[in-house]
Design an enzyme around this catalytic site. Structure first.
Site, PDB file in Angstrom:
ATOM      1  N   HIS A  64      11.779  -8.683  72.592  1.00  0.00           N
ATOM      2  CA  HIS A  64      10.472  -9.317  72.429  1.00  0.00           C
ATOM      3  C   HIS A  64       9.989  -9.253  70.983  1.00  0.00           C
ATOM      4  CE1 HIS A  64       9.726  -9.823  76.795  1.00  0.00           C
ATOM      5  NE2 HIS A  64      10.546  -8.790  76.868  1.00  0.00           N
ATOM      6  N   LYS A  85      16.162   8.556  41.896  1.00  0.00           N
ATOM      7  CA  LYS A  85      15.736   9.955  41.958  1.00  0.00           C
ATOM      8  C   LYS A  85      15.692  10.573  40.558  1.00  0.00           C
ATOM      9  CE  LYS A  85      17.646  12.426  45.207  1.00  0.00           C
ATOM     10  NZ  LYS A  85      18.664  13.006  46.121  1.00  0.00           N
TER      11      LYS A  85
END
Length: 496
Positions: free
Chosen positions: A360, A470
């Site tokens: 859905h 990072k």
């Protein structure tokens, strides 16, 4: 038959319905059963001819020798000069590495026995802190297999967002909490910050010796000792075990503690059964190889950019996220093992969800959109719930019918209500969801990734792509990074 990509790329593109009509043995030739799991690739565009072509390509790429090298503990991760020995953790590998893994497991079991005997005090809650492979694997195991367990309340925290920790702090008793810190290097920024905050929380709530409640899971024991963990509560694992392949090692500690040692051993045995199947079975009947052949057919021949696994079982809701790291961190590469441009697509983008919710939400695109997306349905015959059988019946019928509808399609006068069909899917159907079958399933995905990498000529075992952002964040925190105007403006807006 020529053993190169041109043979693969020139394979006929026969519609699925025609493939079934032309070959009464199609289902038998493209489905098999291993370790309590049924695999069905008949609704993909694989054919016996395509499988033979891929097998020839695998021969040319040295798959058999590289598979032997993997299990033999040879250097397979060439860019980092390491062996890749996660299979040794489940008893399939170089004898010395298997022996070392068994010693580590014995140490882990002894510590679990001590915790169960309350040697570390009364423990009801387990807070496991890690990130990436140090969190995704244990989280999947605990969520899939531990829902009915009354042993310990286990929480896995990976996100450096403080809300993730605070949510656990609100429901855990610090006096009854065991803190597990998982980091291969014991320097991972997000993990160590979260661990420090957890220790502060314990201290602020009157725990006299919070370090006495810390278990460290690491390949760098010296760093854990330096951080303050007693060496008797450090569970090491081998440097040759990569993060996203590490749940079989001491990184699986929270699962072994939360589920019980017998369950952890069953997990290892299920994975070992898949290891033996992958190592000893002809490629035409080899589950990881066939899955990889289908992956490569769609990326290289049909130019599919994504693939979508959907778990039709709530207990496997974390599997798509686990596979995202396993597949995209392993094979999301742009150069070959010798540093040359690959020159063709590598890993598909892995995404997915949980059935029937996804039907859905995203299945509109899968049925009528303009993208070709190979779909993988993962389901379990034996239900996990105790409600009426109708719940599970409807769940499975939806999974099976979606695959049939993707293939068959439907043509009506209204184009908006028409379905083109000929859209591929595979199905993985477990007899039951228990530690043994889950272990086999995860090992299947690992070996599938390996076959993909070998045929593409890339290294599936490094992950340098996660480092640059990072490094820049760390440099920015220390005031040593110049950014573009957009990023500078964002930092100014956030921090002044």
């Amino acid at each position: 038959m020529a053993a190169d990509w041109s043979t693969i790329e020139s394979l006929p593109q026969t519609p699925l319905l025609d493939l079934f009509a032309n070959d009464p043995n199609r289902l038998a030739s493209l489905s098999l059963d291993v370790a309590g799991i049924h695999f069905d690739w008949s609704k993909t565009h694989l054919t016996p001819e395509a499988v033979a072509a891929f097998a020839e390509l695998a021969k040319a790429k040295g798959l058999a020798a590289k598979r032997d090298a993997l299990f033999g503990g040879e250097v397979v991760n060439v860019t980092e000069g390491r062996a890749v020995e996660h299979t040794a953790e489940r008893g399939e590998g170089k004898a010395e590495s298997v022996a070392t893994a068994r010693q580590s497991h014995a140490r882990m079991r002894a510590l679990i026995d001590a915790i169960e005997a309350e040697a570390l005090g009364p423990i009801r809650h387990v807070l496991h802190i890690g990130i990436g492979g140090s969190a995704l694997g244990p989280d999947l195991l605990v969520d899939a297999l531990g829902r009915d367990s009354d042993r310990y309340d286990v929480a896995i925290v990976s996100n450096v967002d403080g809300m993730a920790l605070e949510e656990v702090f609100k429901r855990f008793d610090p006096a009854a909490t065991l803190l597990v810190v998982a980091s291969k290097t014991f320097t991972t920024t997000e993990t160590m910050l979260n661990a420090t905050s957890a220790l502060q929380w314990m201290t602020e709530h009157g725990v006299e010796d919070p370090y006495g409640r810390v278990i460290a899971l690491t390949a760098n024991p010296a760093k854990a000792v330096e951080w303050g963990v007693d060496e008797t509560r450090i569970l090491p694992f081998a440097e040759s075990v990569g993060g996203r392949y590490s749940l079989w090692s001491t990184i699986g500690f929270p699962a072994a503690l939360g589920l019980g040692w017998d369950a952890f051993e069953e997990l290892l045995e299920g994975a070992a059964e898949m290891d033996r199947h992958f190592r000893l079975t002809d490629l035409s009947q080899n589950a990881p190889a066939l899955a990889a052949f289908a992956d490569l057919y769609y990326t290289q021949v049909r130019h599919a950019e994504t693939r979508a696994p959907f778990a039709y079982d709530e207990r496997l809701r974390l599997l798509p996220s686990y596979l995202q790291q396993l597949e995209m961190e392993s094979n999301g590469k742009g150069v070959t093992v010798d540093g040359q441009p690959v020159g063709r697509p590598t890993a598909a983008i892995t995404w997915g969800g949980v059935g029937t919710d996804a039907q859905h939400a995203v299945f509109q695109l899968l049925h009528q959109g303009t993208h070709l997306v190979p779909v993988e349905f993962i389901a379990v015959i034996e239900p996990g719930d105790v409600l009426s059988d109708e719940h599970h019946r409807q769940l499975l019928l939806n999974a099976f019918a979606q695959g049939a509808a993707l293939m068959k399609g439907k043509t009506v006068d209204d184009p908006a209500r028409s379905y083109s069909g000929d859209r591929p899917s595979s199905t993985i159907l477990l007899d039951t969801l228990d530690p043994r079958t889950l272990g086999a399933l995860i090992a299947f995905y690992e070996h599938r990734v390996f076959v993909n990498g070998v045929l593409l000529g890339i290294n599936s075992f490094d992950q340098f792509g996660v480092e640059l952002g990072k490094e820049m964040a760390k440099a920015a925190d220390q005031g040593g990074q110049d950014f573009d105007p957009s990023t500078e403006d964002l930092i100014k807006r956030a921090f002044g």
